[in-house]
Design a protein around this motif. Structure first.
Motif, short mmCIF file in Angstrom:
data_model
loop_
_atom_site.label_atom_id
_atom_site.label_comp_id
_atom_site.label_asym_id
_atom_site.label_seq_id
_atom_site.Cartn_x
_atom_site.Cartn_y
_atom_site.Cartn_z
N ASP A 77 0.88 -1.16 0.00
CA ASP A 77 0.00 0.00 0.00
C ASP A 77 0.92 1.21 0.00
OD1 ASP A 77 -2.13 1.63 0.16
OD2 ASP A 77 -2.89 0.90 2.09
N ARG A 185 -8.02 -8.78 -7.98
CA ARG A 185 -6.91 -8.27 -7.16
C ARG A 185 -5.77 -7.98 -8.13
NH1 ARG A 185 -4.01 -10.73 -1.61
NH2 ARG A 185 -3.50 -8.62 -0.86
N GLU A 213 -1.92 -5.74 -4.31
CA GLU A 213 -2.57 -4.59 -3.66
C GLU A 213 -3.38 -5.09 -2.46
OE1 GLU A 213 -5.83 -2.86 -5.81
OE2 GLU A 213 -6.45 -4.77 -6.65
N PHE A 215 -6.62 -4.58 -1.87
CA PHE A 215 -7.97 -4.99 -2.31
C PHE A 215 -7.95 -6.45 -2.77
CE2 PHE A 215 -11.30 -5.45 -5.43
CZ PHE A 215 -12.34 -4.70 -4.93
N ASN A 216 -8.98 -7.21 -2.39
CA ASN A 216 -9.07 -8.61 -2.86
C ASN A 216 -10.54 -9.00 -2.90
OD1 ASN A 216 -8.17 -11.08 -3.70
ND2 ASN A 216 -7.58 -11.83 -1.67
N SER A 311 -12.92 4.29 -7.72
CA SER A 311 -12.12 3.46 -6.82
C SER A 311 -11.09 2.66 -7.63
CB SER A 311 -12.98 2.58 -5.92
OG SER A 311 -13.45 1.48 -6.64
N ARG A 315 -7.01 2.61 -7.01
CA ARG A 315 -6.18 1.39 -6.92
C ARG A 315 -5.02 1.47 -7.93
NH1 ARG A 315 -10.49 -3.17 -7.79
NH2 ARG A 315 -8.62 -4.46 -7.82
#
Ligand SMILES: NC(=O)c1ccc[n+]([C@@H]2O[C@H](COP(=O)([O-])OP(=O)(O)OC[C@H]3O[C@@H](n4cnc5c(N)ncnc54)[C@H](O)[C@@H]3O)[C@@H](O)[C@H]2O)c1
Ligand SMILES: O=P(O)(O)OC[C@@H](O)[C@@H](O)[C@H](O)[C@H](O)CO
Length: 435
Positions: A77, A185, A213, A215-216, A311, A315
């Motif tokens: 991150d 992801r 990242e 996010f998943n 969003s 990312r």
């Protein structure tokens, strides 16, 4: 430095049995399904260990075997790195050199799920991995042990696609489920920098690590005749209809990812975050999402395309990932139909010329020609590379483009205008003129 393995790292899961065979031991599987599955076992138990199959290259397989099948996922991150060591793999096999062992695995009644991440181009009945899958399923027909085949590749209606591929080749598919899934992801290919980060944060050498990242996400249809891990307890969404999620991901996330890859590569941006930071790029992508993509989608309840797109852009801005534009640009002939051309076709059917989507298409066409804005050569890594380079008018390639594109005068005019702009002003000049 010591190597990661079960003696140097003990606080790791050891599943009681193998319930899943995974085909395609790439980066994505290790940071996505493996994480959901390990979390599901930790929460609810089950003999859902994964036997991973490397179709061709041993590049991931050998280090994994040397490490007792342990590896780390480094969640990035920005500058922050959070490592996690996974132990959910119970076996690791090589299809190219040991096809009989893979066939036995696929026929084993204890294995109730086969998952796949084998890239878009492998979805043909005559590809090596599909032939092996079919051989395993034919052997399995003797017991009719129920099984689900789960595509985790970025393809529209991926379960249906597998069903259409498999059904004509077998006498009986009544024991097989084909759930469609949406997987999400960002997991770039590992580099020396990834291995160095693993050394730093683990204090161990890990040659099978991947970075990803934070996010998943995983959305799956519930068609598992032999049962499944409690993936829902690990954060996956089980639904009756994955299509709205899939459409959103393919067009509003991957369409934009490919846009950043081609426009970015032409402009000399090595990574996605660098591409997004080019002058004029973010606002062009926001308008691409709002003007061209949003009208073609019906998002899931409670989600708007613009929100989802914003969003996605956040990312993509994650500078820790260093996701190479050239990696995403690979296999454009296989990716663009679902990522971009569907958007263009839908807007044309509604009577509009989607200006941003055609800019992206013009960028891909320039990318195919093989030189960046400053003349630097660009590699064309695509199973259709020879045909793409030999075809003077790419719109006429019906293996890539939907019917009607080649004869669409308005579309052609918009594309020519963008091509001229890209040639004359480059990506940055073209984007700046849009502001
Ligand atoms: N990496 C991501 O961010 C990501 C995210 C979502 C979905 N996916 C899906 O996962 C797929 C794999 O991505 P990855 O990051 O693991 O890539 P990768 O390059 O790390 O691994 C690709 C895997 O596919 C296999 N493969 C490639 N061509 C094949 C062929 N013709 N026949 C059989 N096997 C073949 C390779 O052997 C390897 O195991 C993508 O194509 C995409 O559909 C990836
Ligand atoms: O993995 P590919 O090569 O099919 O596509 C590259 C990326 O666009 C893709 O992997 C995204 O990072 C991913 O799908 C996000 O979930």
């Amino acid at each position: 430095m010591e190597r990661l393995n079960r003696s140097t790292f003990r606080d790791v899961i050891e599943p009681p049995g193998t319930g899943i065979a995974h085909l395609g031991l790439g980066a994505f599987h290790r940071a996505h399904e493996a994480v959901f599955t390990e979390d599901a076992i930790r929460k609810a138990g089950g003999d859902w260990g994964i036997a991973a199959v490397a179709p061709r290259s041993r590049a991931v397989l050998d280090p994994l075997l040397e490490q007792d099948r342990l590896y780390s996922v480094l969640t990035l991150d920005g500058e922050q790195v959070t490592p996690r060591v996974l132990g959910v793999h119970t076996q690791a096999l090589h299809a190219a050199s040991a096809p009989a062992a893979v066939e036995r695995l696929l026929a084993d009644p204890a294995v109730r799920i086969v998952t796949l991440t084998v890239t878009e181009k492998a979805y043909r009945a005559d590809s090596g991995i599909m032939r092996l899958l079919l051989a395993g399923l034919r052997a399995r027909a003797a017991t009719q042990a129920p099984i689900a085949l789960v595509s985790c590749d970025n393809l529209p209606s991926n379960g249906q696609r597998l069903r259409e591929l498999i059904t004509p080749e077998l006498d009986d598919v009544s024991f097989i489920g084909f759930p469609s899934t949406m997987v999400d992801r960002i997991v770039p290919a590992s580099t020396d920098a990834t291995y160095a980060t693993a050394r730093e944060v683990l204090g161990l050498e890990d040659r099978a690590c991947v970075a990803a990242e934070p996010f998943n996400a995983w959305v799956l249809e519930d068609d598992f005749p032999g049962g499944r891990p409690a993936w829902d307890q690990a954060g996956a969404v089980i639904t009756d209809d994955v299509a709205p999620w899939e459409g959103l991901k393919l067009r509003a996330l991957l369409g934009v990812h490919s846009a950043l890859a081609y426009l970015g590569a032409l402009a000399g941006a090595r990574t996605v975050d660098q591409a997004l930071a080019l002058p004029g790029m973010r606002s062009a992508m926001e308008r691409f999402i709002a003007t061209d993509i949003a009208p073609t989608l019906t998002p899931p309840d409670g989600v708007t395309v613009e929100q989802y797109g914003r969003s996605a852009l956040e990312r993509f801005a994650n500078a820790g990932l260093r996701h190479r534009t050239l990696q995403i640009a690979m296999d454009g002939s296989q990716k663009l139909p679902q990522r971009l051309l569907g958007t263009i076709a839908d807007r044309r059917a509604a009577g509009s010329v989607p200006v941003y989507a055609t800019l992206v298409l013009a960028a891909w066409m320039k990318f195919v020609r093989g030189a960046a804005d400053d003349g630097t050569p660009l590699p064309l890594d695509d199973p259709m590379a020879d045909r793409l380079r030999a075809t003077p008018s790419l719109l006429e390639l019906d293996a890539v483009f939907p019917p009607g594109f080649a004869d669409d005068a308005e579309l052609r005019a918009q594309l020519s205008a963008w091509s001229a702009d890209l040639d004359r002003h480059g990506v940055v000049g073209t984007l700046q003129a849009l502001r």
